[in-house]
Design an enzyme around this catalytic site. Structure first.
Site, PDB file in Angstrom:
ATOM      1  N   HIS A  58      31.031  30.991  -4.042  1.00 43.11           N
ATOM      2  CA  HIS A  58      31.796  30.270  -5.070  1.00 43.11           C
ATOM      3  C   HIS A  58      33.056  31.048  -5.425  1.00 43.11           C
ATOM      4  CE1 HIS A  58      31.948  27.245  -8.426  1.00 43.11           C
ATOM      5  NE2 HIS A  58      32.879  28.114  -8.818  1.00 43.11           N
ATOM      6  N   GLN A 153      39.569  19.292 -10.071  1.00 42.92           N
ATOM      7  CA  GLN A 153      39.611  20.181 -11.233  1.00 42.92           C
ATOM      8  C   GLN A 153      39.797  19.423 -12.550  1.00 42.92           C
ATOM      9  OE1 GLN A 153      40.121  24.175 -11.782  1.00 42.92           O
ATOM     10  NE2 GLN A 153      39.227  23.026 -13.478  1.00 42.92           N
ATOM     11  N   HIS A 211      30.581  21.901  -9.692  1.00 38.27           N
ATOM     12  CA  HIS A 211      30.677  22.668 -10.936  1.00 38.27           C
ATOM     13  C   HIS A 211      29.885  21.884 -11.975  1.00 38.27           C
ATOM     14  CE1 HIS A 211      34.039  24.677  -9.005  1.00 38.27           C
ATOM     15  NE2 HIS A 211      34.264  25.428 -10.075  1.00 38.27           N
ATOM     16  N   ASP A 310      33.788  33.841  -8.049  1.00 37.36           N
ATOM     17  CA  ASP A 310      34.490  32.777  -8.772  1.00 37.36           C
ATOM     18  C   ASP A 310      35.995  33.022  -8.842  1.00 37.36           C
ATOM     19  OD1 ASP A 310      34.878  30.417 -10.116  1.00 37.36           O
ATOM     20  OD2 ASP A 310      33.847  30.993 -11.940  1.00 37.36           O
TER      21      ASP A 310
END
Length: 436
Positions: A58, A153, A211, A310
């Site tokens: 990730h 996003q 997510h 991340d």
């Protein structure tokens, strides 16, 4: 027999030691004691740990190393980071994204990190980041496996063109379907976005990485929908829920239902320890929630759990160094995984488990696998995490692509040793290692 490379006197993560590893034609051809024959290069591991390469399941490579552009995240919060990324997107260029990503891949290789799953924002109609990271994927392929996730996003439904852009990104070669249901306008739209993502993946034969519930709100339960859709569409083994931080705040009764659903669905979970504990709990005074999902409980239920980095020096996180042992080190502390077996599982969470989640072929230390591995300045996985051990040699397809000198300090103290090797301070554990 002539080999390309032989590593002598290696210790493997499972505790076997005194082994040689022989490499020919980019693959491991033997793992046994006292391998004979010549080799173009010989490395003496000297009883140190030889591990498969680190894997980050990730990451956000389109944003990495952009710290300070166009400004700094003053609050350090998730929402300001998202807003800041929105300010940066119109200023992005393909060349700038490529340059930053390639620099990060250099750093990753130096840390023995040879496989990365990166989410790439598809809410910019130009798809600049998609084109840039597809080019990066092509360039780094000889030394690093880069897998891309189409990530809306700004929300699959909340962003007007995200649904169309996600399909465009997949058509260009992005391999995994992403989502962010907790960022949609309503819980219903969030659930619908999970369903849409899974249906697209089922239709195209792709993997899913959502997510999911990256919030302190215990009523954010999109992972339940993700588990349901995984089963309904027969996506077992191809779906990962990333973050799942709301589980940290849920009551135990609901979690006692949820974790078996996740396990039953054959899902994987990817926690991001460094980020989860600085982003979550921001509205708390004291006691302050850690925010990371319930990794020990998930592992106990048989759910594969990986740890991701991340972010590194981007709008959400101004720190980071591409070191997956740093990630595992934080996880061990924040999840209270300090038992010996638990620490070993944390090592697997940055190696074998994310490799399986990504579907990497030829990964691992076994005959016939790709000759990709790291020689660490540590005797075992526990010591590697404790010390965030130096990567003495990084090998890709049988070729040494990075080297780091051992961390050894010299002393000038009367009556004391002339050198200090941090990996020599656990003599009481030799018996434990010998029994593994």
């Amino acid at each position: 027999m002539h080999h390309d490379l032989i590593v002598r006197n290696a210790r493997l993560p499972d505790g076997r030691d005194g082994l040689d590893i022989a490499v020919r034609g980019g693959r491991i051809v033997a793992i046994e004691r006292d391998i004979g024959g010549e080799a173009a290069r010989v490395i003496d591991a000297a009883g140190r740990l030889v591990a498969p390469p680190f894997v980050d399941a990730h990451f956000h490579m389109d944003a990495t190393l952009s710290l300070g552009l166009p400004r700094l995240n003053q609050s350090g919060t998730l929402l300001e980071g998202i807003a800041l990324w929105g300010e940066l997107k119109p200023l992005l260029t393909v060349d700038a994204i490529i340059e930053r990503a390639l620099r990060y891949c250099d750093l990753a290789v130096s840390q023995g990190l040879l496989a990365i799953r990166s989410h790439v924002d598809i809410c910019d109609d130009r798809l600049l980041a998609v084109d840039a990271l597809l080019e990066v994927k092509r360039r780094v392929a000889p030394y690093l496996d880069l897998q891309l996730v189409a990530f809306p996003q700004d929300g699959y439904y909340r962003s007007p063109t995200a649904a169309a852009n996600l399909v465009r990104a997949l058509d260009r070669g992005v391999e995994v379907v992403g989502g962010i249901p907790h960022f949609e306008r309503t819980m219903a739209e969030g659930a619908a976005s999970v369903r849409a993502a899974c249906e697209i993946a089922a239709e195209r034969g792709l993997r899913v990485d959502i997510h999911c519930d990256e919030t302190d709100d215990p009523l954010s339960r999109h992972v339940e929908t993700l588990a349901y859709e995984t089963q309904r569409l027969g996506l077992q083994g191809r779906v990962a829920g990333s973050h799942l931080t709301s589980m940290h705040s849920m009551d135990n009764y609901y979690v006692s239902k949820l974790i078996p659903l996740i396990a039953e669905a054959g899902m994987a979970v990817i926690a991001n320890p460094l980020i989860n504990i600085v982003i979550q709990g921001r509205h708390d005074t004291y006691p302050k929630r850690r925010g990371m999902t319930r990794v020990p409980e998930l592992l106990a239920a048989g759910v594969p759990c990986a740890f991701g980095h991340d972010c590194v020096m981007d709008p959400w996180y101004g720190l980071g160094s591409g070191d997956m042992l740093d990630v595992a080190h934080m996880a061990v502390h924040v999840a209270q995984m300090t038992g010996r077996d638990a620490i070993r599982s944390a090592f697997e969470a940055v190696t074998a488990t994310p490799a399986k989640i990504m579907g990497l072929e030829g990964y691992g230390l076994e005959v016939g696998a790709n000759a990709d591995f790291v020689v660490l300045q540590a005797a075992d996985p526990i010591e590697a995490i404790r010390l965030k051990a130096a990567r003495l040699f990084v090998v890709r397809r049988g070729r040494v692509i990075a080297e780091t000198p051992p961390r050894i300090a010299t002393l000038d103290l009367q009556g004391r040793p002339a050198e200090v090797d941090p990996a020599s301070y656990a003599p009481a554990l030799r018996e434990e290692r010998a029994s593994l």
